[in-house]
Design a protein around this motif. Sequence first.
Motif, PDB file in Angstrom:
ATOM      1  N   ASN A  27      63.368 -14.589  22.194  1.00 26.85           N
ATOM      2  CA  ASN A  27      64.484 -13.794  21.653  1.00 26.85           C
ATOM      3  C   ASN A  27      64.098 -12.314  21.707  1.00 26.85           C
ATOM      4  O   ASN A  27      62.972 -11.941  21.370  1.00 26.85           O
ATOM      5  CB  ASN A  27      64.761 -14.155  20.185  1.00 26.85           C
ATOM      6  CG  ASN A  27      65.376 -15.529  20.047  1.00 26.85           C
ATOM      7  OD1 ASN A  27      64.992 -16.307  19.184  1.00 26.85           O
ATOM      8  ND2 ASN A  27      66.325 -15.853  20.902  1.00 26.85           N
ATOM      9  N   GLY A  28      65.042 -11.520  22.160  1.00 26.50           N
ATOM     10  CA  GLY A  28      64.794 -10.077  22.193  1.00 26.50           C
ATOM     11  C   GLY A  28      63.989  -9.612  23.385  1.00 26.50           C
ATOM     12  O   GLY A  28      63.637  -8.438  23.477  1.00 26.50           O
ATOM     13  N   LYS A  78      66.720 -10.408  28.054  1.00 30.25           N
ATOM     14  CA  LYS A  78      67.397 -11.240  29.053  1.00 30.25           C
ATOM     15  C   LYS A  78      68.879 -10.866  29.193  1.00 30.25           C
ATOM     16  O   LYS A  78      69.385 -10.711  30.305  1.00 30.25           O
ATOM     17  CB  LYS A  78      67.277 -12.728  28.668  1.00 30.25           C
ATOM     18  CG  LYS A  78      65.838 -13.194  28.472  1.00 30.25           C
ATOM     19  CD  LYS A  78      65.753 -14.653  28.087  1.00 30.25           C
ATOM     20  CE  LYS A  78      66.383 -14.974  26.746  1.00 30.25           C
ATOM     21  NZ  LYS A  78      65.724 -14.348  25.586  1.00 30.25           N
ATOM     22  N   SER A  79      69.557 -10.733  28.058  1.00 32.37           N
ATOM     23  CA  SER A  79      70.982 -10.417  28.111  1.00 32.37           C
ATOM     24  C   SER A  79      71.217  -9.053  28.740  1.00 32.37           C
ATOM     25  O   SER A  79      72.127  -8.873  29.555  1.00 32.37           O
ATOM     26  CB  SER A  79      71.592 -10.443  26.706  1.00 32.37           C
ATOM     27  OG  SER A  79      71.539 -11.751  26.179  1.00 32.37           O
ATOM     28  N   HIS A 103      67.553 -21.150  26.879  1.00 28.44           N
ATOM     29  CA  HIS A 103      66.350 -21.444  26.096  1.00 28.44           C
ATOM     30  C   HIS A 103      65.996 -22.923  26.211  1.00 28.44           C
ATOM     31  O   HIS A 103      65.032 -23.391  25.629  1.00 28.44           O
ATOM     32  CB  HIS A 103      66.580 -21.105  24.623  1.00 28.44           C
ATOM     33  CG  HIS A 103      66.522 -19.640  24.348  1.00 28.44           C
ATOM     34  ND1 HIS A 103      65.401 -18.880  24.535  1.00 28.44           N
ATOM     35  CD2 HIS A 103      67.460 -18.778  23.917  1.00 28.44           C
ATOM     36  CE1 HIS A 103      65.635 -17.629  24.220  1.00 28.44           C
ATOM     37  NE2 HIS A 103      66.901 -17.529  23.844  1.00 28.44           N
TER      38      HIS A 103
HETATM   39  N1  LIG Z   1      72.469  -1.034  21.757  1.00 22.80           N
HETATM   40  C1  LIG Z   1      71.211  -1.341  21.401  1.00 22.80           C
HETATM   41  N2  LIG Z   1      70.506  -0.498  20.628  1.00 22.80           N
HETATM   42  C2  LIG Z   1      69.244  -0.787  20.263  1.00 22.80           C
HETATM   43  N3  LIG Z   1      68.604  -1.889  20.639  1.00 22.80           N
HETATM   44  C3  LIG Z   1      69.249  -2.759  21.415  1.00 22.80           C
HETATM   45  C4  LIG Z   1      70.587  -2.544  21.845  1.00 22.80           C
HETATM   46  N4  LIG Z   1      70.973  -3.577  22.587  1.00 22.80           N
HETATM   47  C5  LIG Z   1      69.918  -4.414  22.636  1.00 22.80           C
HETATM   48  N5  LIG Z   1      68.887  -3.932  21.937  1.00 22.80           N
HETATM   49  C6  LIG Z   1      67.563  -4.554  21.768  1.00 22.80           C
HETATM   50  O1  LIG Z   1      67.102  -4.915  23.046  1.00 22.80           O
HETATM   51  C7  LIG Z   1      66.307  -6.075  22.968  1.00 22.80           C
HETATM   52  C8  LIG Z   1      66.735  -7.063  24.028  1.00 22.80           C
HETATM   53  O2  LIG Z   1      68.020  -7.560  23.716  1.00 22.80           O
HETATM   54  P1  LIG Z   1      68.676  -8.774  24.509  1.00 22.80           P
HETATM   55  O3  LIG Z   1      69.993  -9.029  23.898  1.00 22.80           O
HETATM   56  O4  LIG Z   1      68.633  -8.492  25.956  1.00 22.80           O
HETATM   57  O5  LIG Z   1      67.656  -9.944  24.147  1.00 22.80           O
HETATM   58  P2  LIG Z   1      67.656 -11.445  24.692  1.00 22.80           P
HETATM   59  O6  LIG Z   1      66.442 -11.618  25.518  1.00 22.80           O
HETATM   60  O7  LIG Z   1      68.949 -11.756  25.320  1.00 22.80           O
HETATM   61  O8  LIG Z   1      67.458 -12.245  23.340  1.00 22.80           O
HETATM   62  P3  LIG Z   1      68.137 -13.638  22.845  1.00 22.80           P
HETATM   63  O9  LIG Z   1      67.320 -14.746  23.386  1.00 22.80           O
HETATM   64  O10 LIG Z   1      68.000 -13.562  21.369  1.00 22.80           O
HETATM   65  O11 LIG Z   1      69.548 -13.644  23.297  1.00 22.80           O
HETATM   66  C9  LIG Z   1      66.438  -6.587  21.554  1.00 22.80           C
HETATM   67  O12 LIG Z   1      65.258  -6.288  20.848  1.00 22.80           O
HETATM   68  C10 LIG Z   1      67.602  -5.816  20.979  1.00 22.80           C
HETATM   69  O13 LIG Z   1      67.391  -5.571  19.613  1.00 22.80           O
END
Ligand SMILES: Nc1ncnc2c1ncn2[C@@H]1O[C@H](COP(=O)(O)OP(=O)(O)OP(=O)(O)O)[C@@H](O)[C@H]1O
Lengths: 263, 233
Positions: free
Chosen positions: A65-66, A69-70, A212
Amino acid sequence: MPNVIDINRPGTGNLHKLLPSQGLALNRTQLDLTDVHYTVAGKQILSKVNLALHAKGITAIMGFNGAGKSILLKVMHGIVSPTRGSVHWNKEPTNAEHRLQQAMVFQKPVLLRRSVKANIDFVLKQRKSFAPATRNALLARVGLDEKYHVPARLLSGGEQQRLALARALACRPSILFLDEATASLDPASTAIIENIVHEQAVAGTKIIMVTHDAAQAARLADYIVFMDAGTITEHNPSHHFFAAPDSQAAKAYLDGRLFHHDS
Amino acid sequence: MQESAINIAVNLITQGDPDLYEIIGLSLRVSLSSVALSLIFGLTLGAALATGQFRGRAVLNIIINALMSMPPVVVGLLVYLALSRSGPMGWLGLLYTPTAMIIAQTFLITPLITALSRQVIEDLYLEYKEQFASLRLTQSQRIKALLWDARYSLSTVALAGLGRALSEVGAVIIVGGNIEHLTRVMTTAIALETSKGDLALALALGMILLGLALLINILLSSLNLSARRQAYA
Ligand SMILES: Nc1ncnc2c1ncn2[C@@H]1O[C@H](COP(=O)(O)OP(=O)(O)OP(=O)(O)O)[C@@H](O)[C@H]1O
Ligand SMILES: [Mg+2]
């Protein structure tokens, strides 16, 4: 470029006849990310991402998480501009034509405040490919054919995700991005989605999916991209990744451990 | 005296007094026309402010908000100056006509509709933005979809504008002049008749005005209700 879709393949359903993917002129390497960085609010979210994705098949992106990826998916899809670096499709910078051949299902689906049916019709009309039969086939494919007139926002979470997938298919994508598209689905719905994903891939659509669910990735994906703290730690064929991942982070992830950085 | 005024007022309404209904008719015509015009300008501007990325957007927002709280008499005065014989638009000969009243009310209501619709559209756009980008919608496709999906909230904005127009007196009296059979509307007639001591007509008009306000509020809550029931809210 001719469409290379075998509509006679058993189990493919009739969706491809109605909605063939647009058949990008595919080279060996379709997507190149070069030195991509993304910083927001002083926070480095992606750093030094270099990635060359294969033209065909299913690539799964995994990571904690975090991990980013998104955001990475959104950068590839062209709705988030990298702070540095570039995204190329077929060795060309992303252009309008490429952009129209992509579709994405978001982690949190955003549906229009309209009926189920109207959500699909909206996209089909935008793409000038509206036909009631097409919409009906799409909704039937995701098992929503009894919900035509239900306001989309009154659907359950899983139903919303299936509607979002049907809407993405309505774009006839050559590249389909899925961000945890089965995260809130029951086993039967997950199986439906996995079937659709497989079908699309066989028909020539490139699938880039975040999941996941390791078992799902093993079932579906040809390649795995593993991300940790905004970087790519490995990009390997699926069998290789699941047999013995190269990176410590991926090992920890697969063992169900949190990974602690030395830094 | 009070009681008989009420009786006469009720009689005026129930027996269809022609003067009374002429005034009501003109009120509705002026207010509905200005709301219609304000919707054309206000929704366009509101949608542009909510979705556009252009220079001066923040400044424009501040100006619109300031205009929204402009007193009607000041709007009336400015339109009067523009339309008066020596004013820049004097040659049109519009002063003291219903058209002048429509113009004044349009100026009065457009900022209100712009500001409210911008808020409504912006809230929805925040939610839809990524999805719209993913679907590669053009700016006009985005605006069309937003206006449609916000239609319930936007109808309440229109009704708020109508309420303001119908109850407004300062602007229409300055540019209309409250001329009998020509520019006399409900609010200006009430002001005049009350000052003349003819309470019956004033009361009758007051009741109608109250009834309209009530009707608008009933419409507002039923819109909210049906929007919520259909999960469009
Ligand atoms: N607009 C923003 N401002 C500050 N931080 C951000 C912003 N958008 C995303 N983040 C941070 O970027 C990081 C990556 O976010 P992302 O959504 O890509 O994670 P992820 O790998 O998809 O996680 P998950 O498995 O929980 O979906 C996270 O720590 C998130 O807090
Ligand atoms: Mg995510």
